[in-house]
Design a protein around this motif. Sequence first.
Motif, PDB file in Angstrom:
ATOM      1  N   GLU A  10     -13.504   7.010 -10.618  1.00  0.00           N
ATOM      2  CA  GLU A  10     -14.422   7.806 -11.428  1.00  0.00           C
ATOM      3  C   GLU A  10     -15.030   6.957 -12.552  1.00  0.00           C
ATOM      4  O   GLU A  10     -16.213   7.062 -12.854  1.00  0.00           O
ATOM      5  N   ARG A  58     -22.882  12.475  -8.221  1.00  0.00           N
ATOM      6  CA  ARG A  58     -21.568  12.151  -7.649  1.00  0.00           C
ATOM      7  C   ARG A  58     -20.445  12.080  -8.688  1.00  0.00           C
ATOM      8  O   ARG A  58     -19.289  11.946  -8.330  1.00  0.00           O
ATOM      9  N   HIS A  60     -17.735  13.406 -11.328  1.00  0.00           N
ATOM     10  CA  HIS A  60     -16.908  14.612 -11.398  1.00  0.00           C
ATOM     11  C   HIS A  60     -16.119  14.558 -12.698  1.00  0.00           C
ATOM     12  O   HIS A  60     -15.523  13.536 -13.021  1.00  0.00           O
ATOM     13  N   ASN A  61     -16.147  15.656 -13.449  1.00  0.00           N
ATOM     14  CA  ASN A  61     -15.430  15.691 -14.716  1.00  0.00           C
ATOM     15  C   ASN A  61     -13.925  15.691 -14.466  1.00  0.00           C
ATOM     16  O   ASN A  61     -13.432  16.431 -13.623  1.00  0.00           O
ATOM     17  N   ARG A  62     -13.211  14.877 -15.227  1.00  0.00           N
ATOM     18  CA  ARG A  62     -11.761  14.811 -15.123  1.00  0.00           C
ATOM     19  C   ARG A  62     -11.153  14.857 -16.515  1.00  0.00           C
ATOM     20  O   ARG A  62     -11.745  14.400 -17.478  1.00  0.00           O
ATOM     21  N   PRO A  69      -8.838  17.097 -11.927  1.00  0.00           N
ATOM     22  CA  PRO A  69     -10.248  17.396 -11.704  1.00  0.00           C
ATOM     23  C   PRO A  69     -10.616  18.862 -11.841  1.00  0.00           C
ATOM     24  O   PRO A  69     -11.777  19.195 -12.017  1.00  0.00           O
ATOM     25  N   LYS A  70      -9.661  19.740 -11.764  1.00  0.00           N
ATOM     26  CA  LYS A  70      -9.963  21.173 -11.822  1.00  0.00           C
ATOM     27  C   LYS A  70      -9.548  21.757 -13.158  1.00  0.00           C
ATOM     28  O   LYS A  70      -8.645  21.263 -13.811  1.00  0.00           O
ATOM     29  N   TYR A  72     -11.397  21.910 -15.883  1.00  0.00           N
ATOM     30  CA  TYR A  72     -11.874  21.017 -16.944  1.00  0.00           C
ATOM     31  C   TYR A  72     -12.677  21.806 -17.966  1.00  0.00           C
ATOM     32  O   TYR A  72     -13.525  22.612 -17.617  1.00  0.00           O
ATOM     33  N   ARG A  74     -15.348  21.358 -20.787  1.00  0.00           N
ATOM     34  CA  ARG A  74     -16.323  20.370 -21.257  1.00  0.00           C
ATOM     35  C   ARG A  74     -16.289  20.172 -22.768  1.00  0.00           C
ATOM     36  O   ARG A  74     -16.449  19.064 -23.259  1.00  0.00           O
TER      37      ARG A  74
END
Length: 100
Positions: A10, A58, A60-62, A69-70, A72, A74
């Motif tokens: 990432e 492409r 993905h917030n981590r 990854p899920k 998250y 912001r």
Amino acid sequence: MAKESMKAREVKRQRMVAKYAAKKAALKKAALADENGEINYEALAKLQKLPKNASKVRLHNRCEITGRPKGYMRQFGISRIQFREMASAGLIPGVKKASW
């Protein structure tokens, strides 16, 4: 805890997006139809030859801490689980548990 390879992948994607951002924007602007309604197909071809990971889509917030990854959030940059633990411990300023 996410695998280190996933976190590294990432980070690599983020660097690549930043590296190609200006070039990609210039090619997109050049590919747009001009006053005559003609499309610049050479610019489109160059745009397609850029690496796939140079695309912003492409990413993905981590979670910054665990790499999850899920879930998250912001606003804080962490996952919901870490947010709850840190909020309960009083580590996030201005956040407290609701009670009524």
